[in-house]
Design a protein around this motif. Structure first.
Motif, PDB file in Angstrom:
ATOM      1  N   THR A  94       0.840  -1.197   0.000  1.00  0.00           N
ATOM      2  CA  THR A  94       0.000   0.000   0.000  1.00  0.00           C
ATOM      3  C   THR A  94       0.876   1.250   0.000  1.00  0.00           C
ATOM      4  O   THR A  94       2.074   1.174   0.329  1.00  0.00           O
ATOM      5  N   PRO A  95       0.302   2.404  -0.344  1.00  0.00           N
ATOM      6  CA  PRO A  95       1.087   3.646  -0.280  1.00  0.00           C
ATOM      7  C   PRO A  95       1.646   3.909   1.118  1.00  0.00           C
ATOM      8  O   PRO A  95       2.753   4.443   1.250  1.00  0.00           O
ATOM      9  N   GLU A  96       0.893   3.511   2.144  1.00  0.00           N
ATOM     10  CA  GLU A  96       1.357   3.730   3.518  1.00  0.00           C
ATOM     11  C   GLU A  96       2.603   2.894   3.822  1.00  0.00           C
ATOM     12  O   GLU A  96       3.427   3.271   4.666  1.00  0.00           O
ATOM     13  N   GLN A  97       2.742   1.760   3.163  1.00  0.00           N
ATOM     14  CA  GLN A  97       3.897   0.895   3.387  1.00  0.00           C
ATOM     15  C   GLN A  97       5.124   1.329   2.604  1.00  0.00           C
ATOM     16  O   GLN A  97       6.219   0.808   2.814  1.00  0.00           O
ATOM     17  N   LEU A  98       4.935   2.302   1.706  1.00  0.00           N
ATOM     18  CA  LEU A  98       6.048   2.794   0.888  1.00  0.00           C
ATOM     19  C   LEU A  98       6.848   3.821   1.694  1.00  0.00           C
ATOM     20  O   LEU A  98       6.750   5.030   1.495  1.00  0.00           O
ATOM     21  N   THR A  99       7.656   3.329   2.603  1.00  0.00           N
ATOM     22  CA  THR A  99       8.474   4.190   3.450  1.00  0.00           C
ATOM     23  C   THR A  99       9.717   4.645   2.683  1.00  0.00           C
ATOM     24  O   THR A  99      10.031   4.139   1.599  1.00  0.00           O
ATOM     25  N   THR A 100      10.448   5.583   3.281  1.00  0.00           N
ATOM     26  CA  THR A 100      11.694   6.024   2.664  1.00  0.00           C
ATOM     27  C   THR A 100      12.674   4.867   2.555  1.00  0.00           C
ATOM     28  O   THR A 100      13.402   4.740   1.561  1.00  0.00           O
ATOM     29  N   GLY A 101      12.686   3.995   3.563  1.00  0.00           N
ATOM     30  CA  GLY A 101      13.559   2.824   3.518  1.00  0.00           C
ATOM     31  C   GLY A 101      13.206   1.894   2.375  1.00  0.00           C
ATOM     32  O   GLY A 101      14.085   1.389   1.670  1.00  0.00           O
ATOM     33  N   ALA A 102      11.903   1.671   2.170  1.00  0.00           N
ATOM     34  CA  ALA A 102      11.461   0.835   1.055  1.00  0.00           C
ATOM     35  C   ALA A 102      11.832   1.478  -0.275  1.00  0.00           C
ATOM     36  O   ALA A 102      12.231   0.788  -1.224  1.00  0.00           O
ATOM     37  N   ALA A 103      11.710   2.804  -0.331  1.00  0.00           N
ATOM     38  CA  ALA A 103      12.061   3.523  -1.561  1.00  0.00           C
ATOM     39  C   ALA A 103      13.544   3.374  -1.881  1.00  0.00           C
ATOM     40  O   ALA A 103      13.924   3.224  -3.047  1.00  0.00           O
TER      41      ALA A 103
END
Length: 274
Positions: free
Chosen positions: A228-237
């Protein structure tokens, strides 16, 4: 609805898309993000059957899309419309005729040669242009329109196909922030109001978070994030872009406010250096 299983595309020794699998169970808006060369465009081209898969399978409502040929393949390409970064309009042709090109797959060769369209199709094309806020440009040549307006003409052409799925390959990459937001607003409305699945390749994290229900991240042809967009953290990016700790989301932003803040910071830095 849509099931992709171990989809792979090789170009000689190079693998552009590497065993990609995901399922779309209901209409939603999906953003596929990743740096250039991650395999995003090749993936969409395979789904639309503009490019054949080397291995794997695409299924839509139980039908094997990868096996379609001839008329069945063209019918699928009408059900699965494609919007391109460079618009792919006929520059010297008027806007409404460009939109009507969305009906070419279901028209006879003779009608196509003489540019003959039913009145009902012409009315529908103008209605779609009106929905996208550009009906007043219908008689103009496509080349006379701004980039944002041309992309909305391309969206209108896709809607003329009455597709089940809309694929958008970097639809805002060549647009300024204001037009980028207008185009993304249109794509989101098409999903919400029409119940169509929209899958868009995007470079920017803020756009994916703002408009998409689900985000898929690709790196080196593989899916490295699906959430989800909420799970797209800076770390994930950082993982998606293969970046180090110095990675800044500002560098991928299309937000007018973010760009303005970045410009102010750059100006202050320059002034301090003088």
């Amino acid at each position: 609805m849509l099931k992709i299983t171990k989809l792979t595309r090789k170009f000689g020794p190079n693998t552009a898309v590497d065993a990609v699998s995901f399922t779309v169970e209901k209409p939603m808006m999906i953003g596929i993000i990743g740096r250039s060369g991650a395999g995003k465009s090749t993936l969409l081209r395979m789904v639309n059957r503009l490019t054949d898969a080397t291995e794997g399978k695409i299924e839509f409502e139980g039908r094997d899309v990868t096996a379609l040929k001839g008329d069945a393949k063209r019918a699928w390409q009408s059900d699965c419309a494609m919007i391109f970064q460079q618009f792919n309009l006929v520059p010297r042709m008027d806007v409404v005729s460009n939109v009507l090109h969305g009906t070419l797959n279901r028209r006879s060769t003779l009608a196509t040669m003489f540019n003959l369209y039913p009145q009902a199709d012409i009315c529908r094309a103008i209605e779609i242009l009106d929905r996208l806020g550009i009906a007043e440009h219908a008689p103009k040549r496509a080349e006379a329109l701004s980039g944002g307006q041309q992309q909305r003409v391309a969206i209108a052409r896709a809607l003329m196909q009455d597709p089940r799925i809309v694929l958008a390959d970097e639809p805002i990459a060549s647009l300024d922030p204001m037009n980028a937001q207008l185009v993304m607003d249109d794509l989101r409305r098409i999903h919400e109001e029409d119940g169509r699945t929209v899958i868009a390749n995007l470079h920017t994290l803020d756009t994916a978070r703002r408009y998409c229900d689900r985000v898929i991240g690709m790196l080196h042809g593989r899916i490295v994030f699906d959430g989800t967009p909420e799970q797209l953290t800076t770390g994930a990016a950082r993982d998606i872009y293969g970046a180090d700790a110095g990675f800044s989301e500002t560098s991928t932003s299309t937000s007018i406010e973010t760009l303005e803040r970045a410009g102010v910071r750059a100006m202050r830095t320059a002034e301090a250096a003088i």
